[in-house]
Design an enzyme around this catalytic site. Structure first.
Site, PDB file in Angstrom:
ATOM      1  CE  LYS A  92     -13.675  -2.478   1.905  1.00  0.00           C
ATOM      2  NZ  LYS A  92     -12.422  -3.144   1.531  1.00  0.00           N
ATOM      3  CG  ASN A 106      -4.141  -7.686   8.506  1.00  0.00           C
ATOM      4  OD1 ASN A 106      -3.829  -7.740   7.328  1.00  0.00           O
ATOM      5  ND2 ASN A 106      -4.399  -8.770   9.200  1.00  0.00           N
ATOM      6  CB  ALA A 107      -2.059  -4.159   5.146  1.00  0.00           C
ATOM      7  N   GLY A 108       0.222  -3.457   7.162  1.00  0.00           N
ATOM      8  CA  GLY A 108       1.550  -2.856   7.335  1.00  0.00           C
ATOM      9  C   GLY A 108       2.492  -3.661   8.212  1.00  0.00           C
TER      10      GLY A 108
END
Ligand code: NAD
Length: 432
Positions: free
Chosen positions: A102, A236-238
């Site tokens: 990461k 992006n995800a939500g």
């Protein structure tokens, strides 16, 4: 609150439950490599500003390090170590041949012009270039990093690779040189379509979570039309989660972003909320004409009645402070680390089921893996093929998790960590 300590608590809990050998545990508790970089960026007004960034490579026993790059003001080494560690477990839980990594840069992207953002992205990537590579460590997007940023980074890495080849005296027309330059594209995933990106990558994290919800609905004969969903975080995800779940027939009744939340008991049109956020910058700016609509605070949104709460904002959202007030019987973690270990215990006591991040959001890294495979093979798949392959990975990962949960009478999170530990232990032992 140390995020890395939370990660270690989760690993230790699973290790104890499965009786993991202490030497293997010691390996899994420490990142293999930690890099901190400082670099200058020329700002539009001609001044130079220094920025700090990180790259942590947690473990590569199962394959090259893999994990996103986060651009945010609150990024620190503790956070990047935690996120890197989760990546190792996430890839192992999904059963894909990658390890964990990461990165992050301390920056508020909203304060930069496009040109400054490009120069910062390129400068950071040049700093980490010696330790990343298509067969070593493959970054991806995360919070406030985009396909465009990935494209700048891949391009910078290609230039850096060409410079290295000249320094090494490798002839420009040799096969070795051509291969290293063409493979350079595979150094990051999440690139735009047409520039090495994969179909389906944008929606992948949410799509993976939706496949898990679909499987749960089959097992429990849940009817989507009678099931209400609240989505925290509308990036992006939500936003993809709200769109996909709405298309599956679920009733989205709440959404939020960093500025606040919107609740409509009669349902929210996900597509309209996405266009409105794109236009006005926040869901709180959207017109509220639907039934039972009102603005809510971010704290309030989490505590509202609903059937499924999808966490897709950031870490440490459900803590010992608010866990007792959560009413959703099922939580799906698309964000990394949104629930603290103390909150997990409280939720478990209340009978609330949590589908953990390392399983629920693994669709993102799985399609990143597909992108990497497509880049190296120079062979591209349709969105339909990508989603079919994603389902074939994430549903078995969920079923394996459920079996382990049953066997050890533990939570989904503990089972997902055990699922990963069993695969990691096998890979590590083969190298010792
Ligand atoms: P993003 O930057 O696109 O979106 C984050 C969203 O959360 C934004 O809408 C922001 O306004 C909102 N937000 C921030 N603070 C909030 C708060 N207190 N309450 C409500 N909303 C808030 O980021 P993303 O890529 O969607 O990532 C979100 C989470 O999902 C992160 O934890 C990330 O690590 C994780 N994740 C993302 C991916 C991916 O492929 N994008 C993959 C796996 C995990």
């Amino acid at each position: 609150m140390s995020l890395f300590k939370n990660t270690l608590a989760q690993i230790n809990n699973a290790a104890e439950t499965v009786g993991l050998d202490k030497d293997i545990l010691a390996i899994l508790e420490k990142p293999q490599r930690i890099l901190e970089v400082s670099f200058p960026v020329k700002m539009d007004d001609g001044t130079l500003q220094m920025f700090k960034g990180f790259r942590v490579q947690h473990n590569n026993a199962r394959g090259p390090h893999k994990g996103g790059i986060r651009f945010a003001p609150e990024v620190d080494m503790d956070e990047v170590m935690a996120l890197s560690t989760w990546m190792t477990f996430k890839c192992a839980c999904a059963g894909i041949p990658l390890g964990g990594g990461k990165g992050g840069v301390i920056v508020n992207t909203k304060e930069l012009s496009e040109g400054e953002l490009e120069r910062l992205s390129r400068a950071y990537f040049r700093e980490i270039a010696p330790i990343v590579g298509p067969h070593k460590d493959v970054p991806a997007p995360d919070m406030y990093t985009t396909p465009q940023i990935m494209n700048w980074m891949a391009d910078e890495y290609k230039k850096w690779t060409e410079e290295q080849l000249v320094k090494e005296g490798v002839p420009a027309d040799s096969d070795v040189c051509k291969k290293r330059v063409s493979d350079a594209l595979g150094v990051v995933t999440g690139k735009p379509l047409g520039q090495g990106g994969s179909e389906g990558r944008g929606a992948a994290t949410a799509q993976g979570g939706a496949f898990v919800i679909e499987q749960i609905a089959i097992e429990r004969t849940i009817n989507p039309a009678d099931t209400t969903v609240i989505v925290q975080g509308f990036g992006n995800a939500g936003s993809f989660a709200a769109k996909i779940l709405a298309e599956m027939g679920y009733k989205i009744i709440g959404v939020s972003d960093s500025k606040g939340g919107l609740y409509c008991s009669g349902g929210i049109n996900a597509e309209a909320a996405i266009s409105c956020k794109a236009e006005k910058g926040s869901v709180v700016e959207c017109e509220m004409t639907g039934e039972g609509c009102r603005r809510v605070t971010n704290e309030e949104l989490l505590e509202l009645e609903c059937d499924i709460l999808v966490l897709s904002a950031k870490e440490n959202q459900i803590t010992a402070e608010n866990a007792d007030r959560i009413k959703a019987p099922l939580i799906v973690e698309l964000a990394n680390g949104p629930t603290t270990p103390e909150a997990d215990k409280i939720l478990e006591g209340k009978g609330i089921e949590v589908i953990p991040d390392i399983l629920a959001n693994s669709g993102g890294v799985t399609v990143s893996y597909f992108e990497w495979v497509q880049n190296l093979a120079d062979n591209y798949w349709t969105e339909e093929e990508v989603n079919k392959k994603l389902k074939e990975i994430i549903v078995p990962a969920y079923l394996r998790d459920s079996e382990i949960k049953e066997k050890y009478s533990c939570s989904h999170r503990c089972a997902a960590f055990i699922s990963a530990i069993l695969r990691l232990e096998e890979a590590i032992r083969k190298r010792l």
